[in-house]
Structures are given as C-alpha cells and as structure tokens.
Scaffold this active site. Sequence first.
Site, PDB file in Angstrom:
ATOM      1  N   SER A  88       0.825  -1.222   0.000  1.00 18.29           N
ATOM      2  CA  SER A  88       0.000   0.000   0.000  1.00 18.29           C
ATOM      3  C   SER A  88       0.849   1.258   0.000  1.00 18.29           C
ATOM      4  CB  SER A  88      -0.954   0.017   1.199  1.00 18.29           C
ATOM      5  OG  SER A  88      -1.851  -1.053   1.127  1.00 18.29           O
ATOM      6  N   THR A  91       0.587   5.224  -3.447  1.00 17.58           N
ATOM      7  CA  THR A  91       0.116   6.600  -3.321  1.00 17.58           C
ATOM      8  C   THR A  91       1.164   7.412  -2.574  1.00 17.58           C
ATOM      9  OG1 THR A  91      -2.196   5.956  -3.322  1.00 17.58           O
ATOM     10  CG2 THR A  91      -1.663   8.055  -2.269  1.00 17.58           C
ATOM     11  N   VAL A 286      -4.778   2.853   0.645  1.00 18.49           N
ATOM     12  CA  VAL A 286      -5.984   2.255   1.227  1.00 18.49           C
ATOM     13  C   VAL A 286      -6.212   0.811   0.791  1.00 18.49           C
ATOM     14  CG1 VAL A 286      -7.234   4.412   1.531  1.00 18.49           C
ATOM     15  CG2 VAL A 286      -7.447   3.184  -0.625  1.00 18.49           C
ATOM     16  N   GLU A 288      -4.799  -2.223   1.065  1.00 22.18           N
ATOM     17  CA  GLU A 288      -4.786  -3.315   2.028  1.00 22.18           C
ATOM     18  C   GLU A 288      -5.679  -3.024   3.232  1.00 22.18           C
ATOM     19  OE1 GLU A 288      -0.783  -5.598   1.799  1.00 22.18           O
ATOM     20  OE2 GLU A 288      -0.347  -3.488   1.476  1.00 22.18           O
TER      21      GLU A 288
END
Lengths: 346, 451, 172
Positions: A88, A91, A286, A288
């Site tokens: 994750s 981002t 977001v 996981e």
Amino acid sequence: MKLRGIGVGAMMYGLGYGYARPDFSATDIELAPDGTVTIWNGASELGQGLTTLLCQLVAQELGIPYEDTFIISADTGRTPDAGPVSASRSTYVQGNSAIKACRDLKGPLSELAGELLKVDPDRLIYKDGLVQDQEDPNRSISFHNLAGEMHKRGRRVRGSGYHNITTADVDPETSQGDAYASYAWASQLAEVEVDTEMGLVTVLRLASATDAGKAINPKMVEGQIEGGAVQGLGFALMEEMKVEQGEFKNAKLSTYLIPTAADVPMVEPLIVEVFDPTGPYGAKGVAEPATIPTAPTIFNAITNATGKRVRSTPASPERVLRLLGKLEEEEEETQLTFEDMPYPEP
Amino acid sequence: MTGDKQALQKEKLIVGTPQTLRETDFDPVGKSVVRKDVIPKVTGKAIYAGDLHMPGMLIGKVLLSAQPHALIKGIDISAAAAVPGVKAVLTAQDIPGENVFGIAIPDQQVLADRKVRFIGEPVAVVAAEDAFAAEQAVSKIRVEYEPLPAVFNPIDGLKPGAPLVHEKGNILYHTKVRKGNIEKGFDEASVIVENIYRTAGQDHAPIEPEAGFSWIDAEGVLNVFTSTQYAFRDRRQIAVVLNLPMNRVRVANMTMGGGFGRKDDVTTEILVALLAWKTGRPVRLVYTRHEAMLTQTHRHPTYVRVRTGANKEGRLTAMEGVIYGDTGAYSSLGIFVIKKMALHLGGPYYYPNYKSDSFSVYTNNPIYGPFRGFGVLQAAVSHEGQIDELAEKLGMDPLEFRLKNCLRPGLSFSTGQVMTEACGIGATLERLQQYMVENGLSFERPQEVSA
Amino acid sequence: MDENNLVKMTLTVNGEEVSMMAKGGRRLLDFLRDDLHLTGSKEGCGEGECGSCTVLLDGHSVLSCLTPMERAIGRSVVTIEGVGSPTNLHPVQAALLDEGGVQCGMCTPGMVISAIDLLQRNPDPTVEEIIEGISGNLCRCTGYKKIIFGIQHAAEELRSSGRTGMVKEATR
Ligand code: FES
Ligand code: FES
C-alpha cells in the site's frame, strides 16, 4: 431459524516495507513546447489507478489541466526504477516522488517566468493554467506560453523526483524501533444473517470506515474499499485452499469459489481523512487497509447473532453448523491444543 | 478500418462523451477524474501480456512437478522433442546462468534440479509452433521421481526429526517482539482470554492468469513484456539466470489484469525469457488458471495462539502470542509477511506490555507469499476476536472498548514506535459510531428474525 | 498442423463478413483471439466459470471458451471490439467509465457483453435482476457495486432516449 447480528473490527497497517528494506521511488517529467507534460514512473498500474493518481498530482502541482498529462509506466527501457507496487505504498511513495519531480521542474520554469514577469521567482504560483505573481495576479504568463519560451531559449524542461522512505532496522532481538514510515487505519461494521439450519451466512451490510489521509480521487478510493472488502468477505466465508499431502485440491475456479455479484452486499465506503503530513497532499494508501478487517468484522457479527465465536477461516456452512452443534465430527485443526503451540521463552 | 466498418460504427448507439470527460480538470486533486486507462479497457483495446503476438511466435508451456518432495532421478525429453513443431524442451541443465531466483532471498529454482519441493514446481518448459504441439510435448516428458518424506504443516515442520525441505532447516525466520514486562502486565489484568486461531490459505485469483511474452530485438536486447508488480526486480533476476548484463534485458509491464501481491514475485518472466533466448524466436507463455493456481504464491495459512489481558477499568494490560506461518516450499516474502504479522498481532491498540514470536516455516506445500493484507489480515482475525471477547467479558460496548484502547498520537506501537498526529484509528471508529446512529443500529437487539 | 483438420469459417464478426480456412476443433475464443486477433475477449479460466470470454452469438451471450468454433459458422458474432469505439462509446461502456466500474479491466469486456445481453432482454431491470444478469461474470477488483450501478444508469440512459434492441443495431 434465522439470526441476525452486528459486528465491528479494526486494523492498523504499517505502510511500506519497514525494517531497512529499500523503499524508494523515482519519477521523471518533461514539458513539451505546447505545455503538455509527459510523466515516466517505474511503478506498475495493476488496476488500482496509480497512473491516474500520478497524473492528478502532477496536474495539480503545475496548475495545468489533468488532460494535459500523459504517463508512461513500468518499463525498464524507458522509466526510472520506482520500486515495487505493494505494501500500500504507491500513493505514498510514488506520489511524493511525482510531486518532487514537479518541484524540480518548477526551478527553471520559475526562473524564466520571473525574468519575463520581472518578479521574484519565489512569489510565483501555478494555478488554472497560469504562472502568476501571488501578490499581483495581473502579472502572469500562461503555462502554455511559458513552455514555448522555455524551449525557444534552450532551458531545462525535464524534472526528476526521488523519494526514499527506507527506515532503519528494528532491533533483531526485540523488534523495538521505528518500524514503518507511516501507518494506515480502518474499521468496519457488518450485519449478517445466519441460517441456523443451512449454516449459511449472508452479509446484509458492510460499512468500511477507511482513513485515506486525503482522497486524491474519491471514486478510486471507494473502488479500493469496495473491492477490498469483497476480497475480505471471500476470505471470511468461502475461500479456502484445500491442500492435502501438498496437493492444492481445488485449484480451479469451479472448485475454488470467489465471490460473485450474488454473494456480496453493496459495500458502503465511509472515507475518513486524517491528514498525514508525510503523504502527498496528506494522502496514504488504502488498498490493504480496506481488506484487512473484513473477516473478523463478519465473525464478530456472527457471534453477535449466534453467541458462537469463529476462530478459523472460512466460516463455511459446514463450520458454522459445527459451531452451532449441528454437525458431529470434530475438525482436525480444532484438536490443536495449547501444548502444541508453546510460547517461546522470553 | 474498411469503409463498411466505419459506416457500421456510425449507426451504432451513441450517448456521446461521458460526463466526466467534458469537464476541464484544473485542480484535479480531490476530484474523481476519469481514469487514464479506462477507455482502452472498456473498448477491449487494452493490450494485456497474453494478447501479444508476433510473426514467428512460439507458444510456451510448462511441466509442473507432480510430487510434493522427491528426488529427480532422470528426465527423458526425447519423445517430447520429437513432437512435430516443437522447438525447445528445456530443463535445469539448459540454464546458461544461475538456476536461482527469489524475491527476498534466492532459494528457488527456475527449473527443478535434482529435487522438487512442491506440487506445481516447474520441472521443464517447452516452446512449439502452436499450443497443441506444446501440450503434446509436455505430456510426453518423462520424469523419474524418488519420493522423499515430506512435511505439510508448520507445527510439524518444527518438530525434531521433521523432514527437511531445505538443508539449512525448516525455520525460515523467527521474529521476536518484546515490549514492557509481560508477567507484570498479566498480573495487572483482571480478565484474560486465550485462544487458538487458524487462517486458511487464500488464492489471489486475479482474473488475468500469469502471462509473459519475450523476444530479442535488433540490438540483441532480450525483451520481456509481462504482467508484473515490479519490472526492475524481474530484470535483475532474468539477467542472473540467463547470464546477461542487466542492461541487455528489458522488462515492460503491459496492462495488468490484477495482481493483489502475487505478481510481485517472478511468474512467467524467467521461463519465457529462457525460451526466447534459446530459440531466438518470440515466445508467449500464458498459464492456464489451474497452472497458475498450482505454481504461483498464495496467502500464508497461519496458526496463532494468543492471550490478552485487560484490567477492571477496561484497559488492555498485556498481550502474548505465538504464530506459526506456513510459507510453503520456498521463501518468497515469507520472512516479511510473518514478521509483519508478529508486529501487528495486537492490532491498532495500545499495549504497555507485548510479547510475540512468529515462525515462518518451510513445508512441502504450495508457495505462500505476498497477498493484499500481508500477514496483517491474518493477525486481524486474532486481535479482533480477542478484543471482542474481552469487551464481552467486561460487559462493555465493543466500539467503546476499542475507542478506549486504540492508539492515539503519543502512544506507542508494539515496536515502541510513537504514533504521530496521522493516527486515524479513533476517527474511523467514531465514524462507525456515527454510522450506527444514522442507521438506527445497536449491538443489543432481538437477534431472531422470522424466517 | 493437421491439414485435414482445416475448416471453412464463414461467419459475420462485428458486422464484417469473415471467410477463411482455419484449423478446426478449437474453441471460438481461440479462433477470435489467435486467428482474428480480436483479443478483447479474455480467458480467465477456460472452464465456463469467470465470464471474461463472453461474446454475443446471434445476439445472445455465450461463453466463447465453451463454444466450439464450428458452432459459429453461418452466424453472427459480436465481441467487445464491435460494441463501441473510444469516441463512440456504447451506453454500458460510458456508464461503467462514469461510475468507476473498471479497475484492472480484465472482466470488463465480458461484463459489457453480459450487460448488453441483459438490457436487450430486460430494458428496465431491478438491481436484483442486474445482479443475476452478471452473476456469471467474476470481478476480483471492484466488489461489483460500481458495475451494478453503472448498468442501472446505462439502462436509464437508454430508456430515456427511447432506445432498445441494441443488439439488433449493434450486429446489423
Ligand atoms: S474463460 Fe470462459 S468463462 Fe472463464
Ligand atoms: S476490474 Fe479487475 S476483474 Fe473486474
């Protein structure tokens, strides 16, 4: 008989790799004479929307329309190495490197704009397709014209961004230390109906409160939350590799069942935004977090409905009937005792 | 496109441009702008690795081990090589460089040499003019196995005298987390719950099975177009196996049909590159669903024993746990998945005293590796079960109990790391409280509904 | 290749006449992907479980991985490539895009075809009917919600503009 119950579950997740594993990203951007921007980033688009997200960040930083960005991703022949897409971290790490690439490009851009506008380059802002003096908005040049001028004068039109969140390792004996660069958070609520004759659990409601830091693209965040919860639901109720003597017995989609549209509720994404100063525009991953709490949330709802606790996955009809005392034979795993699993010495 | 086809398209139903495309998107952060990759995807034009083709392309096919643990006494490829249209039948002996790869530690064979360690391990790989010939050839490879005793469960794997999957022993990694004083913590507890939890293996089941395509370009660069979560690691590993300089290998990711962690590992890349290098022809290797499920990684099955204590005021005082994670025949990311699980076994709560151990153990099961949730998902089954049970024993509302104990800025995680302002667990739990009010939900209500 | 196994494939694909000799005994999916290079139809399982290979045969959805190629002779096949173009999206495609019902996109071609099949039979489906209509199409990414809403919006769009019988038009 049908019993209903409500349950909640929560989780935290260390973002990125932690413990001294390399955790970096690199992004290059280049400005064309017409003001459009090409982005090169070595991270893969899996379907999660990373390429879109990076274009959004670059457009935002440079004050240009999203349509004027184009991205080339994950090609060792063309893009810089940006690390893997997992944990994750995309981002968070890729996003930061894209922002840094924009800031790198803004150096020569502001320098020329400052010369042309006779303004201190530090006073310039990039907004709505303009580069303007924040104190005197009438002093401005369109981004598009500035791009052309840059090329005409042979200025640098390429920017590079590198972001590294590699942490120090934790102590090998105690694991004490700053393990991760940041953490993600999520909580879920489920309402289930348990058919006590058939053992079937139906999830009537699944609400997922997930901390996105800042939702850069709310629909994509919702998509991660909805899809993640459904994978979690599959893990909770139906998915189980049946491995006997090393053989994966149900290694086909006709025998290893994953959720269909008929098996799932309409997941309700509740996006929570707790600004993370270390993330791009406050954002964090977001993917996981949206998957992790679902199974125990459903199990707790089953407990609320039936008074029985599910401690093995999945809560298949067979296992539920056994919990309710309606099937005789014992499971092999439940015969595991504490003696089989001693706590190691301090 | 022919004139007819253009005319046909004009007749088709049109609603014009989608809403989201019409806006000019300045300041796109925070807006649901249309995805960059969506038009090719909705129109079927996006090219996935398995969609690639080139003139002269061969089709690859892999032979997977049928034994969980066995010595390879011999491989007879003569009948396979004689199938018309077959251009290569490769085994471990044909590997130009090192027969090894691995995402974290290189303990996995590209093609099994002397020994297989799980059902689904690649033993040989074939390239042929068409899929039919490739399949025939694979079915004609004769492998002589000598079965060895095997181990199928991590708890058994740790017992003295257990069959060894790797010579160095069955423990891949032991993580220890030690914080505070566990004895003192349990002394302070007025309620203690202790349980065993078990999670099953899960298959990622991306709708796209693993696929790769490889060819050698005019400069002699070996190209691999694939479906991967990390092109650069694939490149490093291909170069070592083929004994090529890394800058003579190019790996590019195509449109990916989902990954969820599984395509973080090498999948088809090395095998398809090997076939292209050996034949000099473009090669496509696409796993069937069944092959993909047998040979790729999955979510680690885990066995957890954990005890958790809270005092009369409803505050957590201590947690102690032990985790046995089945990592299968090769490590993949089994060190880190099970390590992360040990750190996260307590969940998003503050424990002044915390002790956990996790063992990542080799077995002769399929390989378990990274999968969305990465050990933390398995941990959540334990910690949320424990927390719920403690709340029940203390007679507290499950959400209130969580809010009372959740981490806050300034409190420390199991590793002692102090949480910053970006600690959002309280906010997500409060959001659920609000949701319950909005929807008139309560934990206490008649459970039975008329059938 | 077995020369005796060649069959004459004469059929209509996405509105175009196709007439060629091809190796027989394969699946319609292989003929479309390998011979016609129409790779929009995907193979997720090859055993009728995932729906990613769904195409229209004479206007009705079929799983091309379970359909012998010879069965398409003399008939009309529509694949995702025949449904809409980037500047000319079909309402179902446009709605999936608007709603956010596409992530990796591997299920999308089959999903679009199944939705079209549903909407031509039932222009005003309930949510339950949409769910039933796509329950043979697996998606591992989206959780289905945005796909279901997308199809619902596409149905509204079609009804409000008074258009039905899409397949007849699309396959003419
Ligand atoms: S490929 Fe045809 S149903 Fe899966
Ligand atoms: S979008 Fe990936 S399978 Fe549906």
